[in-house]
Design a protein around this motif. Structure first.
Motif, PDB file in Angstrom:
ATOM      1  N   LEU A 159       0.824  -1.213   0.000  1.00  0.00           N
ATOM      2  CA  LEU A 159       0.000   0.000   0.000  1.00  0.00           C
ATOM      3  C   LEU A 159       0.858   1.264   0.000  1.00  0.00           C
ATOM      4  CD1 LEU A 159      -2.707  -1.151   2.571  1.00  0.00           C
ATOM      5  CD2 LEU A 159      -3.128  -0.620   0.154  1.00  0.00           C
ATOM      6  N   LYS A 160       2.058   1.181   0.523  1.00  0.00           N
ATOM      7  CA  LYS A 160       2.955   2.335   0.523  1.00  0.00           C
ATOM      8  C   LYS A 160       3.742   2.457  -0.781  1.00  0.00           C
ATOM      9  CE  LYS A 160       3.607   2.658   5.553  1.00  0.00           C
ATOM     10  NZ  LYS A 160       3.840   4.069   5.891  1.00  0.00           N
ATOM     11  N   PHE A 161       3.956   1.352  -1.470  1.00  0.00           N
ATOM     12  CA  PHE A 161       4.669   1.373  -2.746  1.00  0.00           C
ATOM     13  C   PHE A 161       3.752   1.752  -3.916  1.00  0.00           C
ATOM     14  CE2 PHE A 161       8.243  -1.462  -1.155  1.00  0.00           C
ATOM     15  CZ  PHE A 161       9.262  -0.591  -1.509  1.00  0.00           C
ATOM     16  N   SER A 162       2.449   1.626  -3.751  1.00  0.00           N
ATOM     17  CA  SER A 162       1.514   1.794  -4.869  1.00  0.00           C
ATOM     18  C   SER A 162       0.935   3.202  -4.909  1.00  0.00           C
ATOM     19  CB  SER A 162       0.366   0.790  -4.736  1.00  0.00           C
ATOM     20  OG  SER A 162       0.855  -0.538  -4.680  1.00  0.00           O
ATOM     21  N   HIS A 163       0.519   3.619  -6.113  1.00  0.00           N
ATOM     22  CA  HIS A 163      -0.188   4.901  -6.189  1.00  0.00           C
ATOM     23  C   HIS A 163      -1.688   4.717  -6.057  1.00  0.00           C
ATOM     24  CE1 HIS A 163      -0.345   3.864 -10.593  1.00  0.00           C
ATOM     25  NE2 HIS A 163      -1.535   4.413 -10.493  1.00  0.00           N
ATOM     26  N   LYS A 164      -2.152   3.460  -6.181  1.00  0.00           N
ATOM     27  CA  LYS A 164      -3.566   3.183  -6.003  1.00  0.00           C
ATOM     28  C   LYS A 164      -3.730   1.706  -5.685  1.00  0.00           C
ATOM     29  CE  LYS A 164      -7.995   4.633  -7.967  1.00  0.00           C
ATOM     30  NZ  LYS A 164      -8.651   5.261  -9.133  1.00  0.00           N
ATOM     31  N   ALA A 165      -4.735   1.402  -4.852  1.00  0.00           N
ATOM     32  CA  ALA A 165      -5.004   0.010  -4.495  1.00  0.00           C
ATOM     33  C   ALA A 165      -6.512  -0.203  -4.512  1.00  0.00           C
ATOM     34  CB  ALA A 165      -4.437  -0.316  -3.120  1.00  0.00           C
ATOM     35  N   ASN A 166      -6.895  -1.482  -4.512  1.00  0.00           N
ATOM     36  CA  ASN A 166      -8.327  -1.780  -4.476  1.00  0.00           C
ATOM     37  C   ASN A 166      -8.617  -3.014  -3.653  1.00  0.00           C
ATOM     38  OD1 ASN A 166      -7.293  -3.304  -7.031  1.00  0.00           O
ATOM     39  ND2 ASN A 166      -9.306  -4.211  -6.673  1.00  0.00           N
ATOM     40  N   GLY A 167      -9.767  -2.966  -2.971  1.00  0.00           N
ATOM     41  CA  GLY A 167     -10.366  -4.173  -2.423  1.00  0.00           C
ATOM     42  C   GLY A 167     -11.180  -4.841  -3.510  1.00  0.00           C
ATOM     43  N   VAL A 168     -11.722  -6.034  -3.221  1.00  0.00           N
ATOM     44  CA  VAL A 168     -12.324  -6.838  -4.282  1.00  0.00           C
ATOM     45  C   VAL A 168     -13.844  -6.956  -4.173  1.00  0.00           C
ATOM     46  CG1 VAL A 168     -10.243  -8.099  -4.899  1.00  0.00           C
ATOM     47  CG2 VAL A 168     -11.647  -8.915  -2.987  1.00  0.00           C
ATOM     48  N   SER A 169     -14.436  -6.085  -3.386  1.00  0.00           N
ATOM     49  CA  SER A 169     -15.879  -5.855  -3.384  1.00  0.00           C
ATOM     50  C   SER A 169     -16.081  -4.503  -2.706  1.00  0.00           C
ATOM     51  CB  SER A 169     -16.632  -6.954  -2.623  1.00  0.00           C
ATOM     52  OG  SER A 169     -16.336  -6.907  -1.235  1.00  0.00           O
ATOM     53  N   LYS A 170     -17.255  -3.924  -2.840  1.00  0.00           N
ATOM     54  CA  LYS A 170     -17.489  -2.629  -2.188  1.00  0.00           C
ATOM     55  C   LYS A 170     -17.359  -2.763  -0.673  1.00  0.00           C
ATOM     56  CE  LYS A 170     -20.401  -0.707  -5.847  1.00  0.00           C
ATOM     57  NZ  LYS A 170     -21.761  -0.268  -6.247  1.00  0.00           N
ATOM     58  N   LEU A 171     -17.913  -3.854  -0.145  1.00  0.00           N
ATOM     59  CA  LEU A 171     -17.830  -4.087   1.295  1.00  0.00           C
ATOM     60  C   LEU A 171     -16.383  -4.288   1.721  1.00  0.00           C
ATOM     61  CD1 LEU A 171     -19.272  -4.527   3.979  1.00  0.00           C
ATOM     62  CD2 LEU A 171     -19.624  -6.929   3.338  1.00  0.00           C
ATOM     63  N   HIS A 172     -15.619  -5.042   0.949  1.00  0.00           N
ATOM     64  CA  HIS A 172     -14.214  -5.262   1.295  1.00  0.00           C
ATOM     65  C   HIS A 172     -13.403  -3.973   1.179  1.00  0.00           C
ATOM     66  CE1 HIS A 172     -10.001  -6.795   0.245  1.00  0.00           C
ATOM     67  NE2 HIS A 172     -10.153  -6.915   1.532  1.00  0.00           N
ATOM     68  N   GLY A 173     -13.745  -3.122   0.213  1.00  0.00           N
ATOM     69  CA  GLY A 173     -13.070  -1.833   0.112  1.00  0.00           C
ATOM     70  C   GLY A 173     -13.222  -1.033   1.391  1.00  0.00           C
ATOM     71  N   GLU A 174     -14.439  -1.058   1.975  1.00  0.00           N
ATOM     72  CA  GLU A 174     -14.671  -0.362   3.240  1.00  0.00           C
ATOM     73  C   GLU A 174     -13.854  -0.987   4.365  1.00  0.00           C
ATOM     74  OE1 GLU A 174     -18.853  -0.435   3.983  1.00  0.00           O
ATOM     75  OE2 GLU A 174     -19.375   0.521   2.082  1.00  0.00           O
ATOM     76  N   VAL A 175     -13.856  -2.316   4.414  1.00  0.00           N
ATOM     77  CA  VAL A 175     -13.096  -3.020   5.454  1.00  0.00           C
ATOM     78  C   VAL A 175     -11.601  -2.715   5.320  1.00  0.00           C
ATOM     79  CG1 VAL A 175     -12.410  -5.296   6.312  1.00  0.00           C
ATOM     80  CG2 VAL A 175     -14.807  -4.857   5.729  1.00  0.00           C
ATOM     81  N   ALA A 176     -11.093  -2.729   4.076  1.00  0.00           N
ATOM     82  CA  ALA A 176      -9.666  -2.472   3.845  1.00  0.00           C
ATOM     83  C   ALA A 176      -9.289  -1.052   4.264  1.00  0.00           C
ATOM     84  CB  ALA A 176      -9.327  -2.704   2.371  1.00  0.00           C
ATOM     85  N   ARG A 177     -10.157  -0.090   3.990  1.00  0.00           N
ATOM     86  CA  ARG A 177      -9.859   1.294   4.405  1.00  0.00           C
ATOM     87  C   ARG A 177      -9.844   1.408   5.929  1.00  0.00           C
ATOM     88  NH1 ARG A 177     -12.728   2.172  -0.401  1.00  0.00           N
ATOM     89  NH2 ARG A 177     -14.766   2.210   0.614  1.00  0.00           N
ATOM     90  N   GLN A 178     -10.733   0.661   6.597  1.00  0.00           N
ATOM     91  CA  GLN A 178     -10.730   0.665   8.065  1.00  0.00           C
ATOM     92  C   GLN A 178      -9.458   0.020   8.611  1.00  0.00           C
ATOM     93  OE1 GLN A 178     -14.370  -1.307   9.198  1.00  0.00           O
ATOM     94  NE2 GLN A 178     -15.658   0.242   8.235  1.00  0.00           N
ATOM     95  N   MET A 179      -8.998  -1.044   7.942  1.00  0.00           N
ATOM     96  CA  MET A 179      -7.808  -1.767   8.395  1.00  0.00           C
ATOM     97  C   MET A 179      -6.540  -0.957   8.210  1.00  0.00           C
ATOM     98  SD  MET A 179      -8.516  -5.617   6.936  1.00  0.00           S
ATOM     99  CE  MET A 179      -6.886  -6.235   7.399  1.00  0.00           C
TER     100      MET A 179
END
Length: 550
Positions: A259-279
């Motif tokens: 996540l620090k090496f990338s300019h953009k990242a993604n989770g693999v569902s809308k719900l997971h995107g929310e969880v990943a941002r919380q994590m």
């Protein structure tokens, strides 16, 4: 060495002309190529197939596993056991490229093989192997088994994938504008890129990342000391890595670093995107985390006959084809288990990677109620389980074998081994109900239900992963109500097990036997709702539009 036309067999479509290198530890391209374990591979395989169909300028970088993940066989008592059997692939192209990667401060010889696009209809896929006569036995073993249980070997695997894959692209003369890390296994490639481009900013311009793991424990980490000894950081020292990425502590986390090496990242569902941002969102220096929901390749997975029947809305043809597909699946049941299943009986399938949080035995939680379900002669059911535990997961293998034991007395319950692409397809085509009951927020996406819906199998699921983006209860699926998040795991399991049985007894089974019109309407609605939204053509386009553009 490889010009674009030679490598792809076509000129990339101008919409997808940005050159991308897609790194993944596993790819499920075809049953004949056993280099995958589960959902991560199924996703990357479908992505490469759709990239090929859309004429995208994307090449895959993966590993050629000598023994695959493992072969799931039975012992003399009929219980599951892992076997490691050497695989040989005459259809792979020998590039004759051999180069060395430093592992543990010693040169390891790596050979590149190519899966050509025309072989299975996928974007070109380069596969790396250390099983070469030039290497000692320890170095050869790096690419023997996917997700090797030995920590040092597993680190060596990530070095070969990440640094080795990036080195191969340079040898080939391929200059990607985007390096896509599908999960964190290839994060070492960034240290090679940093040595090449001399700054974190230049690396970040070129790198994107997809995270698949919503559990902190599932995000791989190792001690800096061991990683440095293993040459994971390429030419950097431990203190330089920490300074470069703003890290501290004793352990290097693959996901956080990615996540620090990338300019953009993604989770693999809308719900997971929310969880990943919380994590991860509160860590300084991490990139934006968006969401691109996983999808599967319809051309590969769908049965064309039932697809045509559903498209035309021909109920008789849907019923006829569904029964024919059930008969094909039931041949496997008879062969493996000696049980003769009936094409006219409601068939429920639980089949996926065999991890604890997926709760394979949730139906059996209330044993008395389970017996009532499977012994109901008025509304009979047939139940099939399948899946692969991790070969070193004694608890998972124990649960698998416990289900075999508990299902054994029932003529209408079967547990199948050999869960790979071919069996997965048979199960999706031959089931009436596709059961998915993970603990909430543990399933990043889950994709098996997508391909089940393409083949006239109705999802019965908790609203986790991709499901909330699709589900309309009793219109395109059946939903299992989830318990309150505040409850303990034991209480959640109990309540959700009860809810699962309630939905089966009160909605699923009565509709199947008493209201075939509604049942067929759900099948037809699900097929419409699943494509194109959850077909990997959409996914492959979104990655170019949202992740790969400068």
């Amino acid at each position: 060495m490889f010009d674009t036309k030679t490598l792809f067999g076509y000129e990339p479509d101008s919409k997808y002309n940005t050159p991308v290198a897609y790194f993944s530890m596993e790819f499920a391209i075809d049953q004949a190529l056993k280099i995958y374990s589960g959902g991560l591979g199924f996703l990357s395989g479908s992505h490469l197939r759709s990239a090929y169909e859309l004429k995208q300028n994307l090449v895959g970088i993966g590993m050629l596993w000598k023994y695959g993940y493992y072969d799931q066989v039975r012992d003399s008592n009929g219980f599951m056991k892992p076997e490691f059997i050497e695989k040989r692939y005459a259809f792979l192209h020998d590039t004759r490229i051999v180069f060395t990667v430093q592992v543990h401060d010693a040169p390891v010889h790596v050979k590149a093989w190519l899966l050509k696009p025309e072989t299975f209809g996928s974007a070109p896929l380069f596969l790396l192997s250390t099983d070469l006569p030039e290497n000692d036995e320890l170095s050869k073993s790096i690419t023997h088994s996917l997700y090797d249980p030995n920590e040092s070997t597993r680190i060596a695997q990530t070095i070969v994938l990440g640094i080795g894959g990036a080195m191969l692209l340079d040898i080939l003369g391929i200059e990607p504008e985007v390096y896509h890390m599908n999960e964190g296994h290839s994060v070492s490639l960034n240290f090679y890129l940093h040595a090449k481009y001399k700054s974190l900013a230049e690396v970040k311009k070129r790198v994107v990342f997809t995270t698949h793991t919503p559990e902190m424990a599932g995000n791989e980490s190792h001690s800096y000391r061991l990683l440095k000894e293993m040459s994971f950081f390429y030419h950097l020292q431990e203190h330089e890595v920490k300074s470069l990425l703003g890290l501290d502590g004793d352990y290097f986390n693959y996901t956080l670093a990615a996540l620090k090496f990338s300019h953009k990242a993604n989770g693999v569902s809308k719900l997971h995107g929310e969880v990943a941002r919380q994590m991860w969102g509160n860590y300084p220096g991490v990139c934006e985390i968006t969401a691109i929901t996983n999808a599967q390749n319809k051309l590969y997975w769908v049965d064309p006959v039932i697809d045509k029947a559903i498209t035309k809305g021909n109920n008789e043809d849907i019923i006829s084809r569904k029964k024919a597909m059930k008969r094909e699946l039931f041949k496997v049941v008879a062969d493996q288990c000696g049980k003769l299943f009936d094409q006219n009986v409601l068939t429920i399938v639980w089949a996926r990677r065999f991890a604890g949080y997926k709760r394979a035995d949730l139906m059996m939680q209330d044993w008395g109620r389970f017996i009532s379900l499977v012994e109901n002669s008025k509304f009979p059911v047939q139940i099939i389980w399948a899946g692969k535990p991790y070969p070193e997961d004694g608890e998972g293998i124990g649960l698998f074998n416990q289900i075999i034991s508990r299902a054994l007395p029932f003529k209408n319950c079967a547990v199948l081994t050999g869960y790979e692409l071919e069996l997965s397809a048979l199960l999706k085509k031959g089931s009436d109900v596709w059961l998915n009951n993970p603990r909430m927020y543990h399933e990043a996406s889950g994709t098996s239900g997508m391909t089940a819906a393409m083949n006239g199998s109705i999802n019965l699921s908790l609203p986790d992963g991709w499901v909330p983006e699709f589900a309309v209860d009793q219109e395109n699926c059946f939903l299992i109500p989830n318990a309150l998040d505040s409850l303990s795991v034991v209480e959640q399991d109990k309540l959700e097990g009860e809810s699962l049985m309630d939905v089966l007894e009160n909605a699923v089974i009565p509709m199947y036997y008493n209201n075939s019109g509604n049942w067929l309407n759900i099948i037809k609605r699900a097929a419409v709702d699943i494509v194109p939204g959850f077909a990997s053509g959409r996914l492959a386009k979104e990655y170019y539009d949202q992740m790969y553009k400068p």
